[in-house]
Design an enzyme around this catalytic site. Sequence first.
Site, mmCIF file in Angstrom:
data_model
loop_
_atom_site.group_PDB
_atom_site.id
_atom_site.type_symbol
_atom_site.label_atom_id
_atom_site.label_comp_id
_atom_site.label_asym_id
_atom_site.label_seq_id
_atom_site.Cartn_x
_atom_site.Cartn_y
_atom_site.Cartn_z
ATOM 1 N N HIS A 85 0.840 -1.192 0.000
ATOM 2 C CA HIS A 85 0.000 0.000 0.000
ATOM 3 C C HIS A 85 0.871 1.235 0.000
ATOM 4 C CE1 HIS A 85 -3.258 -2.745 0.844
ATOM 5 N NE2 HIS A 85 -2.566 -3.211 1.865
ATOM 6 N N LYS A 91 -2.196 -22.713 10.063
ATOM 7 C CA LYS A 91 -2.972 -22.198 11.196
ATOM 8 C C LYS A 91 -4.245 -23.009 11.384
ATOM 9 C CE LYS A 91 -5.274 -18.010 12.895
ATOM 10 N NZ LYS A 91 -5.440 -16.546 12.749
#
Length: 416
Positions: free
Chosen positions: A58, A158
Amino acid sequence: MTLSPLAFHSGPFPPPLLRPPNVVVCSAKPAVSSPSNLSIDVHDRIGSLSQGGPNAGHTICNAEGKKFLLHLVPSGILNEDTVCVIGNGVVVHLPGLFKEIDSLESNGVSCKGRILISDRAHLLFDFHQQVDGLREAELAKSLIGTTKRGIGPCYSNKVIRNGIRVSDLRHMDIFPHKLDVLISDAASRFKQFNYGPDMLREEVERYKRYAERLEPFVADTVYLMNEAIAEKKKIFGGICTGLGIAPRVVGDLIGVVKAYTTRVGCGPFPTEILGEVGDLLRHAGQEFGNITGRPRRCGWVDIVALRYCCQINGFSSLNFTKLDILSDLAEIQIGVSYKHAVGTPLKSFPSDLHVLEQVQVEYEVVPGWKCDISSVRNYNDLPKAAREYVERIEDLIGVPIHYIGVGPGRDALILK
Protein backbone atom coordinates in the site's frame (compact mmCIF):
# COMPACT_ATOMS: atom_id res chain seq x y z
CA MET A 1 -9.50 15.33 7.02
CA THR A 2 -11.58 15.23 10.18
CA LEU A 3 -14.62 12.98 10.29
CA SER A 4 -16.72 15.46 12.15
CA PRO A 5 -20.11 14.57 13.66
CA LEU A 6 -21.34 17.68 11.90
CA ALA A 7 -19.94 16.73 8.50
CA PHE A 8 -21.55 18.42 5.51
CA HIS A 9 -24.17 16.21 3.94
CA SER A 10 -26.40 15.99 0.92
CA GLY A 11 -28.64 13.31 -0.52
CA PRO A 12 -31.39 11.01 0.75
CA PHE A 13 -29.32 9.09 3.30
CA PRO A 14 -29.00 10.16 6.93
CA PRO A 15 -25.85 12.18 7.72
CA PRO A 16 -23.03 10.69 9.82
CA LEU A 17 -24.21 12.38 13.02
CA LEU A 18 -23.31 11.34 16.57
CA ARG A 19 -20.68 8.95 15.27
CA PRO A 20 -19.92 6.10 17.72
CA PRO A 21 -16.36 6.13 19.07
CA ASN A 22 -15.14 3.05 17.19
CA VAL A 23 -14.90 3.39 13.43
CA VAL A 24 -13.97 0.38 11.31
CA VAL A 25 -12.68 1.00 7.80
CA CYS A 26 -12.19 -2.06 5.59
CA SER A 27 -12.11 -3.11 1.96
CA ALA A 28 -15.43 -3.71 0.22
CA LYS A 29 -13.83 -6.43 -1.93
CA PRO A 30 -13.27 -10.00 -0.70
CA ALA A 31 -9.62 -10.86 0.06
CA VAL A 32 -8.38 -7.56 -1.39
CA SER A 33 -7.34 -4.40 0.39
CA SER A 34 -8.60 -1.25 -1.29
CA PRO A 35 -6.45 1.85 -0.83
CA SER A 36 -8.01 4.90 0.78
CA ASN A 37 -6.94 8.42 1.68
CA LEU A 38 -9.64 8.51 4.34
CA SER A 39 -8.02 9.85 7.51
CA ILE A 40 -9.58 10.07 10.96
CA ASP A 41 -7.97 13.09 12.57
CA VAL A 42 -8.26 12.43 16.29
CA HIS A 43 -5.73 12.03 19.07
CA ASP A 44 -5.13 9.02 21.31
CA ARG A 45 -6.10 6.48 18.66
CA ILE A 46 -5.17 3.01 17.51
CA GLY A 47 -4.61 1.94 13.90
CA SER A 48 -4.75 -1.77 13.22
CA LEU A 49 -4.22 -4.62 10.79
CA SER A 50 -6.47 -7.60 11.53
CA GLN A 51 -5.86 -10.12 8.76
CA GLY A 52 -3.76 -10.99 5.74
CA GLY A 53 -0.02 -10.70 5.34
CA PRO A 54 2.68 -9.13 3.16
CA ASN A 55 1.05 -10.11 -0.14
CA ALA A 56 -0.30 -6.60 -0.77
CA GLY A 57 1.62 -3.33 -0.79
CA HIS A 58 0.00 0.00 0.00
CA THR A 59 1.45 3.33 -1.09
CA ILE A 60 0.68 5.95 1.57
CA CYS A 61 1.45 9.67 1.41
CA ASN A 62 2.28 11.61 4.55
CA ALA A 63 1.24 15.23 5.17
CA GLU A 64 4.22 16.48 3.13
CA GLY A 65 3.33 14.28 0.18
CA LYS A 66 6.21 11.81 0.69
CA LYS A 67 5.33 8.27 -0.36
CA PHE A 68 5.79 5.19 1.82
CA LEU A 69 5.27 1.60 0.71
CA LEU A 70 3.76 -0.46 3.55
CA HIS A 71 2.87 -4.15 3.73
CA LEU A 72 2.45 -5.19 7.36
CA VAL A 73 2.74 -1.96 9.33
CA PRO A 74 -0.65 -0.17 9.54
CA SER A 75 -0.76 3.15 7.69
CA GLY A 76 -1.52 4.98 10.94
CA ILE A 77 2.22 4.83 11.68
CA LEU A 78 2.56 8.08 9.72
CA ASN A 79 0.52 9.87 12.41
CA GLU A 80 2.73 10.31 15.46
CA ASP A 81 -0.29 10.17 17.80
CA THR A 82 -1.25 6.67 16.65
CA VAL A 83 -0.27 3.30 18.12
CA CYS A 84 -0.33 0.55 15.48
CA VAL A 85 -1.55 -2.96 16.28
CA ILE A 86 -0.82 -6.03 14.14
CA GLY A 87 -3.57 -8.37 15.30
CA ASN A 88 -3.83 -12.08 15.90
CA GLY A 89 -5.49 -12.62 12.50
CA VAL A 90 -2.36 -11.50 10.62
CA VAL A 91 0.38 -13.83 9.34
CA VAL A 92 3.69 -12.09 10.04
CA HIS A 93 6.83 -12.43 7.92
CA LEU A 94 9.51 -11.17 10.31
CA PRO A 95 12.28 -10.46 7.73
CA GLY A 96 9.82 -8.29 5.78
CA LEU A 97 8.47 -6.61 8.90
CA PHE A 98 11.93 -5.62 10.14
CA LYS A 99 12.86 -4.34 6.67
CA GLU A 100 9.72 -2.20 6.72
CA ILE A 101 10.46 -0.85 10.20
CA ASP A 102 14.07 -0.05 9.21
CA SER A 103 12.83 1.83 6.14
CA LEU A 104 10.37 3.87 8.20
CA GLU A 105 12.99 4.70 10.83
CA SER A 106 15.53 5.75 8.19
CA ASN A 107 12.93 8.14 6.78
CA GLY A 108 12.26 9.82 10.11
CA VAL A 109 9.19 7.82 11.21
CA SER A 110 9.64 6.61 14.76
CA CYS A 111 8.36 3.06 15.41
CA LYS A 112 9.65 2.60 18.96
CA GLY A 113 6.74 1.96 21.29
CA ARG A 114 4.26 2.56 18.48
CA ILE A 115 3.94 -0.94 16.96
CA LEU A 116 2.39 -3.80 18.91
CA ILE A 117 2.28 -7.33 17.50
CA SER A 118 -0.13 -9.93 18.83
CA ASP A 119 1.51 -12.82 20.64
CA ARG A 120 -1.18 -14.98 18.99
CA ALA A 121 -0.30 -14.00 15.40
CA HIS A 122 1.12 -16.80 13.24
CA LEU A 123 4.59 -16.61 11.72
CA LEU A 124 5.04 -16.77 7.96
CA PHE A 125 8.36 -18.41 7.07
CA ASP A 126 10.33 -18.28 3.84
CA PHE A 127 9.51 -21.93 3.18
CA HIS A 128 5.80 -20.97 3.03
CA GLN A 129 6.69 -18.92 -0.05
CA GLN A 130 8.37 -21.94 -1.64
CA VAL A 131 5.29 -24.04 -0.94
CA ASP A 132 3.07 -21.32 -2.45
CA GLY A 133 5.06 -21.48 -5.69
CA LEU A 134 5.01 -25.29 -5.75
CA ARG A 135 1.25 -25.35 -5.24
CA GLU A 136 0.75 -22.85 -8.08
CA ALA A 137 2.95 -24.95 -10.39
CA GLU A 138 0.96 -28.05 -9.42
CA LEU A 139 -2.30 -26.34 -10.38
CA ALA A 140 -0.89 -25.57 -13.85
CA LYS A 141 -3.67 -24.05 -15.98
CA SER A 142 -6.01 -23.84 -12.97
CA LEU A 143 -3.57 -21.76 -10.94
CA ILE A 144 -4.94 -19.11 -8.57
CA GLY A 145 -2.44 -16.43 -9.57
CA THR A 146 -1.19 -15.65 -6.05
CA THR A 147 1.76 -13.36 -5.34
CA LYS A 148 3.59 -16.48 -4.04
CA ARG A 149 4.24 -14.75 -0.73
CA GLY A 150 3.17 -17.78 1.28
CA ILE A 151 -0.06 -16.38 2.71
CA GLY A 152 -2.29 -19.33 1.82
CA PRO A 153 0.12 -22.04 3.03
CA CYS A 154 0.66 -20.18 6.30
CA TYR A 155 -3.08 -19.91 6.94
CA SER A 156 -3.38 -23.61 6.05
CA ASN A 157 -0.96 -24.41 8.87
CA LYS A 158 -2.97 -22.20 11.20
CA VAL A 159 -6.20 -24.01 10.36
CA ILE A 160 -4.76 -27.52 10.79
CA ARG A 161 -3.18 -26.37 14.07
CA ASN A 162 0.48 -27.04 13.39
CA GLY A 163 1.44 -23.42 12.72
CA ILE A 164 3.92 -21.46 14.84
CA ARG A 165 2.82 -18.32 16.67
CA VAL A 166 4.75 -15.26 17.79
CA SER A 167 4.53 -16.45 21.40
CA ASP A 168 6.43 -19.63 20.44
CA LEU A 169 9.55 -17.50 19.96
CA ARG A 170 9.65 -17.15 23.74
CA HIS A 171 10.33 -20.88 24.04
CA MET A 172 13.45 -21.56 22.06
CA ASP A 173 13.86 -24.92 23.78
CA ILE A 174 10.89 -26.35 21.85
CA PHE A 175 10.89 -23.99 18.85
CA PRO A 176 13.31 -26.15 16.77
CA HIS A 177 11.07 -29.20 17.16
CA LYS A 178 7.95 -27.27 16.14
CA LEU A 179 9.71 -25.83 13.11
CA ASP A 180 11.07 -29.25 12.13
CA VAL A 181 7.55 -30.73 12.23
CA LEU A 182 6.22 -27.85 10.15
CA ILE A 183 8.88 -27.99 7.43
CA SER A 184 8.94 -31.80 7.36
CA ASP A 185 5.22 -31.74 6.63
CA ALA A 186 5.83 -29.51 3.59
CA ALA A 187 8.74 -31.66 2.42
CA SER A 188 6.62 -34.82 2.59
CA ARG A 189 3.96 -33.14 0.47
CA PHE A 190 6.25 -31.84 -2.31
CA LYS A 191 9.06 -33.94 -3.78
CA GLN A 192 10.72 -30.82 -5.19
CA PHE A 193 11.03 -29.32 -1.70
CA ASN A 194 14.59 -29.87 -0.48
CA TYR A 195 14.87 -30.05 3.29
CA GLY A 196 17.70 -31.14 5.53
CA PRO A 197 19.32 -30.49 8.91
CA ASP A 198 21.37 -27.55 7.62
CA MET A 199 18.22 -25.69 6.60
CA LEU A 200 16.64 -26.25 10.02
CA ARG A 201 19.81 -25.20 11.86
CA GLU A 202 20.17 -21.98 9.85
CA GLU A 203 16.50 -21.09 10.26
CA VAL A 204 16.57 -21.67 14.03
CA GLU A 205 19.64 -19.46 14.44
CA ARG A 206 18.03 -16.75 12.35
CA TYR A 207 14.85 -16.82 14.41
CA LYS A 208 16.78 -16.66 17.66
CA ARG A 209 18.04 -13.26 16.51
CA TYR A 210 14.59 -12.23 15.32
CA ALA A 211 13.03 -13.26 18.65
CA GLU A 212 15.34 -10.95 20.58
CA ARG A 213 14.56 -8.00 18.33
CA LEU A 214 10.83 -8.72 18.22
CA GLU A 215 10.25 -9.02 21.96
CA PRO A 216 9.72 -5.26 22.66
CA PHE A 217 6.93 -5.21 20.06
CA VAL A 218 5.03 -8.29 21.36
CA ALA A 219 1.85 -7.82 23.40
CA ASP A 220 -1.46 -9.42 24.31
CA THR A 221 -3.28 -7.22 21.80
CA VAL A 222 -6.71 -8.73 22.50
CA TYR A 223 -6.46 -7.47 26.08
CA LEU A 224 -5.02 -4.12 24.99
CA MET A 225 -7.67 -3.53 22.32
CA ASN A 226 -10.49 -4.18 24.74
CA GLU A 227 -8.82 -1.98 27.36
CA ALA A 228 -8.63 0.76 24.73
CA ILE A 229 -12.36 0.40 24.06
CA ALA A 230 -13.10 0.66 27.78
CA GLU A 231 -11.00 3.84 27.89
CA LYS A 232 -12.98 5.31 24.95
CA LYS A 233 -9.96 5.45 22.67
CA LYS A 234 -10.53 5.69 18.93
CA ILE A 235 -9.88 2.48 17.01
CA PHE A 236 -9.31 2.65 13.27
CA GLY A 237 -9.20 -0.54 11.23
CA GLY A 238 -10.78 -3.99 11.05
CA ILE A 239 -12.14 -6.09 13.25
CA CYS A 240 -13.54 -8.91 15.43
CA THR A 241 -11.77 -12.25 14.78
CA GLY A 242 -8.45 -10.73 13.74
CA LEU A 243 -8.28 -8.30 16.67
CA GLY A 244 -10.42 -9.87 19.38
CA ILE A 245 -13.04 -7.12 19.42
CA ALA A 246 -16.68 -8.07 19.99
CA PRO A 247 -19.11 -7.00 17.23
CA ARG A 248 -21.39 -5.21 19.73
CA VAL A 249 -18.78 -2.54 20.47
CA VAL A 250 -18.25 -1.61 16.82
CA GLY A 251 -19.68 1.75 15.78
CA ASP A 252 -19.57 2.83 12.15
CA LEU A 253 -18.37 0.35 9.54
CA ILE A 254 -16.99 2.12 6.48
CA GLY A 255 -16.33 0.12 3.31
CA VAL A 256 -13.61 1.24 0.91
CA VAL A 257 -14.27 0.69 -2.79
CA LYS A 258 -12.84 2.13 -5.99
CA ALA A 259 -14.97 3.98 -8.53
CA TYR A 260 -14.14 1.11 -10.87
CA THR A 261 -13.20 -2.52 -10.19
CA THR A 262 -9.77 -4.14 -10.12
CA ARG A 263 -8.48 -7.59 -9.35
CA VAL A 264 -5.26 -9.58 -9.57
CA GLY A 265 -4.63 -13.19 -10.40
CA CYS A 266 -6.71 -15.57 -12.43
CA GLY A 267 -10.39 -16.37 -12.26
CA PRO A 268 -13.76 -14.90 -13.25
CA PHE A 269 -14.10 -11.11 -13.62
CA PRO A 270 -17.57 -10.39 -15.08
CA THR A 271 -17.14 -6.62 -15.63
CA GLU A 272 -13.53 -6.74 -16.87
CA ILE A 273 -12.64 -4.17 -19.52
CA LEU A 274 -10.27 -5.39 -22.22
CA GLY A 275 -8.53 -3.17 -24.74
CA GLU A 276 -7.96 0.58 -24.83
CA VAL A 277 -10.30 1.66 -22.01
CA GLY A 278 -8.92 -0.97 -19.65
CA ASP A 279 -5.38 0.18 -20.44
CA LEU A 280 -6.39 3.80 -19.83
CA LEU A 281 -7.74 3.01 -16.35
CA ARG A 282 -4.73 0.85 -15.54
CA HIS A 283 -2.20 3.56 -16.37
CA ALA A 284 -4.20 6.50 -15.02
CA GLY A 285 -4.86 4.66 -11.76
CA GLN A 286 -1.35 3.17 -11.55
CA GLU A 287 -2.91 -0.27 -11.25
CA PHE A 288 0.25 -2.31 -10.98
CA GLY A 289 1.19 -4.57 -8.08
CA ASN A 290 3.49 -2.87 -5.60
CA ILE A 291 5.26 -6.16 -4.94
CA THR A 292 5.10 -8.02 -8.25
CA GLY A 293 4.75 -5.10 -10.66
CA ARG A 294 2.21 -7.10 -12.63
CA PRO A 295 -0.71 -5.15 -14.16
CA ARG A 296 -4.03 -5.39 -12.34
CA ARG A 297 -7.12 -6.30 -14.30
CA CYS A 298 -9.56 -3.38 -14.54
CA GLY A 299 -13.31 -3.31 -15.02
CA TRP A 300 -16.50 -1.35 -14.48
CA VAL A 301 -18.16 -1.17 -11.08
CA ASP A 302 -19.90 -4.48 -10.41
CA ILE A 303 -23.09 -3.72 -8.46
CA VAL A 304 -23.95 -7.39 -7.89
CA ALA A 305 -20.59 -8.08 -6.22
CA LEU A 306 -20.56 -4.75 -4.37
CA ARG A 307 -24.10 -5.18 -3.04
CA TYR A 308 -23.15 -8.66 -1.79
CA CYS A 309 -20.08 -7.27 0.03
CA CYS A 310 -22.20 -4.52 1.60
CA GLN A 311 -24.78 -7.07 2.76
CA ILE A 312 -22.36 -9.48 4.44
CA ASN A 313 -20.29 -6.71 6.04
CA GLY A 314 -23.14 -4.42 7.07
CA PHE A 315 -21.43 -1.22 5.91
CA SER A 316 -22.98 1.96 7.26
CA SER A 317 -21.33 4.03 4.51
CA LEU A 318 -18.71 3.85 1.78
CA ASN A 319 -15.47 5.61 0.98
CA PHE A 320 -15.58 5.80 -2.85
CA THR A 321 -11.99 6.20 -4.04
CA LYS A 322 -10.28 7.15 -7.29
CA LEU A 323 -13.26 8.91 -8.84
CA ASP A 324 -10.77 11.18 -10.62
CA ILE A 325 -9.42 8.24 -12.65
CA LEU A 326 -12.67 8.13 -14.65
CA SER A 327 -12.39 11.79 -15.71
CA ASP A 328 -11.14 11.10 -19.25
CA LEU A 329 -14.05 8.85 -20.20
CA ALA A 330 -16.90 10.14 -22.37
CA GLU A 331 -19.23 7.52 -20.93
CA ILE A 332 -19.11 5.10 -18.01
CA GLN A 333 -20.75 1.72 -17.67
CA ILE A 334 -22.22 0.27 -14.48
CA GLY A 335 -22.70 -3.48 -14.21
CA VAL A 336 -26.16 -3.56 -12.61
CA SER A 337 -27.21 -7.24 -12.83
CA TYR A 338 -26.22 -10.74 -13.93
CA LYS A 339 -27.95 -13.22 -16.20
CA HIS A 340 -27.26 -16.91 -16.70
CA ALA A 341 -25.85 -17.87 -20.07
CA VAL A 342 -29.37 -19.01 -21.04
CA GLY A 343 -30.78 -15.56 -20.22
CA THR A 344 -32.47 -16.12 -16.85
CA PRO A 345 -31.60 -13.52 -14.20
CA LEU A 346 -29.47 -14.27 -11.13
CA LYS A 347 -30.91 -12.86 -7.93
CA SER A 348 -27.61 -12.71 -6.04
CA PHE A 349 -23.85 -13.09 -6.35
CA PRO A 350 -23.19 -16.78 -7.20
CA SER A 351 -21.00 -19.03 -5.06
CA ASP A 352 -20.30 -21.33 -8.04
CA LEU A 353 -17.23 -20.13 -9.97
CA HIS A 354 -18.36 -21.98 -13.09
CA VAL A 355 -21.59 -19.96 -13.03
CA LEU A 356 -19.65 -16.74 -12.40
CA GLU A 357 -17.42 -17.44 -15.41
CA GLN A 358 -20.45 -17.67 -17.70
CA VAL A 359 -22.67 -14.85 -16.43
CA GLN A 360 -23.80 -12.12 -18.78
CA VAL A 361 -23.65 -8.65 -17.29
CA GLU A 362 -26.36 -6.09 -17.92
CA TYR A 363 -25.03 -2.54 -17.99
CA GLU A 364 -26.34 0.96 -17.54
CA VAL A 365 -24.44 3.62 -19.44
CA VAL A 366 -24.04 7.07 -17.87
CA PRO A 367 -22.25 10.14 -19.25
CA GLY A 368 -18.74 11.01 -18.14
CA TRP A 369 -17.64 14.50 -17.12
CA LYS A 370 -14.47 14.91 -19.22
CA CYS A 371 -12.74 17.36 -16.87
CA ASP A 372 -10.19 17.30 -14.04
CA ILE A 373 -11.81 16.97 -10.60
CA SER A 374 -8.67 16.41 -8.53
CA SER A 375 -8.81 19.89 -6.97
CA VAL A 376 -12.50 19.69 -5.98
CA ARG A 377 -13.12 19.52 -2.22
CA ASN A 378 -16.86 20.29 -2.02
CA TYR A 379 -19.39 17.76 -3.27
CA ASN A 380 -21.60 20.35 -4.92
CA ASP A 381 -18.60 21.59 -6.94
CA LEU A 382 -18.26 18.26 -8.71
CA PRO A 383 -19.60 18.18 -12.28
CA LYS A 384 -23.24 17.15 -12.49
CA ALA A 385 -22.35 13.91 -14.29
CA ALA A 386 -19.90 12.94 -11.52
CA ARG A 387 -22.52 13.58 -8.82
CA GLU A 388 -25.10 11.58 -10.77
CA TYR A 389 -22.66 8.67 -11.08
CA VAL A 390 -22.03 8.64 -7.31
CA GLU A 391 -25.75 8.92 -6.51
CA ARG A 392 -26.66 6.16 -8.96
CA ILE A 393 -24.21 3.81 -7.23
CA GLU A 394 -25.83 4.72 -3.89
CA ASP A 395 -29.30 3.98 -5.27
CA LEU A 396 -28.27 0.62 -6.67
CA ILE A 397 -26.54 -0.71 -3.54
CA GLY A 398 -28.66 1.03 -0.88
CA VAL A 399 -25.64 2.29 1.10
CA PRO A 400 -24.65 5.98 1.33
CA ILE A 401 -21.33 7.20 -0.01
CA HIS A 402 -20.06 9.70 2.57
CA TYR A 403 -16.44 10.03 1.44
CA ILE A 404 -15.12 10.44 -2.11
CA GLY A 405 -11.46 10.24 -3.09
CA VAL A 406 -10.35 12.44 -5.99
CA GLY A 407 -6.59 11.97 -5.84
CA PRO A 408 -3.73 10.26 -4.00
CA GLY A 409 -3.08 13.07 -1.50
CA ARG A 410 -4.36 12.90 2.07
CA ASP A 411 -6.42 16.06 1.47
CA ALA A 412 -7.93 14.81 -1.82
CA LEU A 413 -11.15 13.80 -0.08
CA ILE A 414 -14.70 15.08 -0.36
CA LEU A 415 -17.18 14.73 2.50
CA LYS A 416 -20.66 14.21 1.14
